[in-house]
Design an enzyme around this catalytic site. Structure first.
Site, PDB file in Angstrom:
ATOM      1  N   HIS A   1       0.822  -1.210   0.000  1.00 33.51           N
ATOM      2  CA  HIS A   1       0.000   0.000   0.000  1.00 33.51           C
ATOM      3  C   HIS A   1       0.855   1.258   0.000  1.00 33.51           C
ATOM      4  O   HIS A   1       0.611   2.199  -0.770  1.00 33.51           O
ATOM      5  CB  HIS A   1      -0.927   0.013   1.227  1.00 33.51           C
ATOM      6  CG  HIS A   1      -1.696   1.282   1.362  1.00 33.51           C
ATOM      7  ND1 HIS A   1      -1.252   2.328   2.149  1.00 33.51           N
ATOM      8  CD2 HIS A   1      -2.828   1.702   0.757  1.00 33.51           C
ATOM      9  CE1 HIS A   1      -2.119   3.322   2.053  1.00 33.51           C
ATOM     10  NE2 HIS A   1      -3.088   2.978   1.215  1.00 33.51           N
TER      11      HIS A   1
ATOM     12  N   CYS B   1      35.756   3.262 -23.980  1.00 31.80           N
ATOM     13  CA  CYS B   1      34.888   3.104 -22.806  1.00 31.80           C
ATOM     14  C   CYS B   1      35.571   3.546 -21.518  1.00 31.80           C
ATOM     15  O   CYS B   1      35.134   3.169 -20.437  1.00 31.80           O
ATOM     16  CB  CYS B   1      34.418   1.655 -22.690  1.00 31.80           C
ATOM     17  SG  CYS B   1      35.755   0.456 -22.487  1.00 31.80           S
TER      18      CYS B   1
END
Length: 810
Positions: A431, A761
């Site tokens: 919830h 990279c």
């Protein structure tokens, strides 16, 4: 009153009947009519319509008393809301059911008995006429009664559902969403009860709830009735499945997480009032065996994924556009089948409009007080307020951080004013998570000890911007929000890719405008998720008893320690690859140094002590070596699973620190022996270009490999002879050195000369704009950047490309 409007069977109603039967009934009817033929199981039942609700109130002259009870209500006054809501519920529950309506309901029950047998029990569920719209879900606002097994109990449960139209939470929810209290009519579902109390149940979404990533089905599962997931009482098991791969015929879990599942909800007692028997639910402790294993099988996950995709496709077709779905399912412990028991439009991620990318960044760090499941990707901060009971909600002040064991719908009036929310219990579909997501409030759930660790008045910062794990930091930390209108951002010719090692961040970064993953680091997955040295898994006889016990504990939910290693590594890599699918994802095989491998569980039993591990037993030299070949075989098995069993064929593999051509040949032979032969199933194998010999002999390396990824960090280290781990000579480490730049130029030109892919990279283009410019001028195919520099570097590259197009000779 037309008696035909009292009862409508599922095969008589569809999604267009919401005004008559409410969202839940309309959706069940839509699925029952259209999807059962496609293999989606939906239990049969009928709707007691909204017209019947109006009939009951009119028959009892209840409208005027309801107005007297509710007119002038201030829903934000909690005490007033509680007092008036109680009056309204008593009015409705006190109504007498007209004889013709009672007869119609009981006739429907008799028909279900004829279909399913006399022993059938029923689920009686509320279905509001404003429910399950894309703007408001009404989830958890009204009541449900389960395992009903008598006429009197059915009629009583029906009245209780009608009365729940005026629960405190439902009244406030209507107010928040601008619905008229008196014009939201309640229909009721009466359907075959799926005996998940002795099976399993859960919720699932046809997207990732935190990030809005659309290419996955996200499933939560628990033992027993599903209320525990919604209430946040337990930490459920969770699974993701990659939709494009599933549609392509692959059947594999993309990623999974074992929940603690300390409790399961079952029917624990029966209340007998006259002739009425109502089942009471309660939680009982799960066994150690139940906690240590997933509560549904991979085959179950595949069935649910099939349901989710079919349901999403059906609703998207009906709407004429993509419509992600929020669904509930249950597994019957008697017949073993999986059933869909609810489907509604997802109401948060699907409602995000526009092309503005919003990224939160913490600008500083402090002590981490707690960790839990992050809800959303935002950051919030403020003074903490511990709330242990709904009676103390009035103490909460707007702008505070709400800290609780768990939350219920009654808490929603204060949740919407919170700077952030932290709970001890719950998973990503409890919830607290659902409401926080809907409100846009950052929340961390399932921290286990929030109310004990945090004190009222303590200043804290809640960060959900660091992946699936949320961190509660001490104090008020500075953060910023980066907003980028992607519609105004062009796409450079030089491919901009991303460096990524953490699978938990993959979906949240999927919206970045990149051309794929240029470097996926395997080491992060091994160190953070597996934590065990692969050779210790292969040779438990060579480690001590304590280490063997720890390895066994890590792999309890798996068939064997090898299965644990392979599946965990495969799912981590696959998650990263799925985030950019079908764009390429370049995965570097493990590149730990020996001292780093030694820190893994069992590592000290297998790793040598080296004076300079940086240029020692690392990368390619390990893969065919007797000291690690079996460990490399596990890595290969995982990568084969990613590509051949999970369908992520966008994965390209990359070999790090390959010193010599002959070493490259041995590695490729070792990979082929493990089923990873270059060219098979489109497999491409790259090599890191980070050693001067890679540049000098690039024509020879190009005969073995499909591409080169320049690792600027190691190439700088070895070109300049600087140990990048040494602080003493750190001043000499500079990727912009002319010699390093010349090495990069030779590498790019060598790759181009041989028709091979070239990329970079390392840190250089992220740290130094001038290096990004240099790479563009060289004509490199791609540069792979850290996520936080993707947008700024993309703009820079676009500007450089525009300048070069205007001045070709510059």
């Amino acid at each position: 009153m037309n008696k035909a409007l009292y009862i409508r069977w599922f095969d008589e109603i569809g999604i267009g009947d919401v005004p008559l039967v409410g969202g839940k009934n309309a959706s069940l009817g839509e699925m029952y009519q259209n999807l059962t033929a496609e293999g989606v199981r939906v239990p049969n039942g009928f709707a007691v319509t909204a017209e019947a609700y109006r009939y009951v109130l009119e028959y009892n002259d209840a409208w005027q008393p309801l107005h007297a009870a509710l007119d002038g209500l201030d829903p934000d006054n909690i005490k007033d809301l509680q007092a008036r809501g109680e009056k309204a519920r008593a009015i409705v529950y006190g109504c007498h059911l007209p004889d013709d309506l009672k007869a119609a309901i009981l006739q429907g029950y008799a028909q279900l008995k004829r279909e399913y047998g006399e022993t059938i029990s029923l689920a009686v569920r509320s279905s509001a006429t404003a429910e399950d719209s894309p703007e408001a879900s009404f989830a958890g606002q009204n009541d449900t009664y389960l395992n009903i097994a008598s006429n009197d109990a059915l009629l009583d449960g029906y009245k209780r559902c009608l009365a729940s139209n005026f629960t405190d939470r439902s009244i406030h929810y209507k107010y928040d969403n601008h619905f008229d209290y008196y014009k939201v009519y309640l229909s009721v579902v009466v359907m075959k009860m799926v005996r998940s109390d002795i099976g399993a149940s859960g919720v699932m979404f046809s997207l990732d709830t935190e990030t809005g990533f659309r290419d996955v089905v996200f499933i939560n599962a628990t033992l027993g009735l599903g209320e525990n997931i919604v209430q946040g009482t337990i930490d459920p098991d969770s699974f993701h499945v990659h939709k494009p791969s599933f549609i392509g015929g692959y059947r594999a879990v993309l990623k999974r997480r074992l929940g603690s599942k300390e409790k399961k909800m079952i029917f624990t007692d029966t209340l007998n009032t006259g002739n009425i028997a109502l089942e009471y639910t309660g939680n009982v402790d799960t066994s150690t065996e139940e906690r240590n294993h997933y509560c549904i099988t991979d085959a179950d996950v595949m069935v649910l994924t099939d349901y989710a995709i079919k349901i999403e496709n059906h609703y998207s077709d009906k709407a004429g556009f993509y419509k992600p779905m929020d669904m509930e399912w249950a597994k019957d412990g008697i017949d073993g089948y999986l059933y869909m028991v609810q489907a509604r439009p997802e109401t948060v991620a699907s409602q995000k409009k526009g092309t503005v990318l919003e990224i939160y960044h913490l600008k500083e760090r402090s002590a981490v007080l707690l960790r839990g499941r992050a809800v959303g990707t935002r950051i919030g901060a403020g003074k903490a307020r511990i709330i242990n009971d709904v009676k103390h909600l009035g103490d909460f002040q707007p702008g505070e951080v709400l800290v609780a064991d768990t939350t219920t719908p009654d808490w929603e009036p204060v949740m919407k004013t919170a700077a952030a929310i932290v709970t001890s219990r719950g998973g990503r579909t409890c919830h607290a998570a659902i409401v926080s997501r809907e409100l846009g409030v950052p929340a961390i759930v399932g921290t286990e000890s929030a109310t004990e660790t945090i004190k009222t008045g303590q200043t804290i910062t809640i960060s959900c911007a660091e992946g699936e794990t949320g961190n509660v930091y001490e104090g008020l930390l500075d953060f910023d929000v980066q907003q980028t209108d992607l519609s105004q951002l062009g796409h450079p010719k030089t491919r901009i890719m991303m460096n990524l090692g953490n699978p938990d961040q993959a979906f949240s970064l999927a919206s970045l405008p990149v051309d794929g993953i240029g470097l996926a680091r395997m080491e992060f997955i091994i160190s953070e998720y597996i934590k065990v040295h692969p050779m210790a898994i292969k040779h438990p006889e060579r480690v001590d008893a304590a280490t063997r016990e720890k390895i066994a504990a890590f792999s309890l939910a798996y068939e064997s320690p090898e299965d644990f290693f392979v599946k965990t590594l495969a799912e981590g890599v696959a998650t990263i690859a799925a985030a950019v699918y079908p764009k390429p994802c370049v995965v570097r095989m493990s590149d730990f140094k020996s001292n780093e491998y030694a820190t893994l569980l069992g590592g000290t039993f297998f790793e040598p002590e080296e004076g300079n591990p940086m240029i020692g037993f690392r990368g390619a030299s390990r893969y065919a070596h007797p000291a690690y070949a079996e460990g490399f075989a596990l890595e290969c098995a995982a990568m084969k699973q990613v590509r051949d069993e999970m369908g992520l064929t966008n994965v390209k593999l990359m070999i790090p620190f390959c010193r010599r051509v002959q070493e490259g040949e041995k590695v490729l032979e070792a990979m082929a022996a493990q089923g990873l032969k270059r060219g098979d199933n489109g497999l491409e194998v790259y090599v890191m270009c980070e050693i001067p010999n890679n540049v000098i002999l690039i024509d020879d390396f190009a005969k073995l490999f499909d591409g080169f990824s320049i690792g600027s960090n190691d190439l700088t280290q070895l070109t300049l002879g600087v140990d990048r781990d040494s602080e003493i000579v750190a001043f000499d480490f500079d990727e912009r050195d002319p010699g390093v730049k010349e090495m990069i130029r030779l590498a790019v030109e060598g790759a181009q000369r041989n028709g091979r892919y070239s990329g970079l990279c390392g840190q250089a283009p992220s740290d130094y704009p001038e290096m990004a410019e240099y790479l563009v001028e060289l004509g490199i195919d791609s540069m792979s950047l850290n996520p936080d520099t993707v947008l700024t570097t993309t703009r820079l590259v676009l500007e450089v490309e525009r300048r070069l197009s205007r001045n070709p000779g510059s």
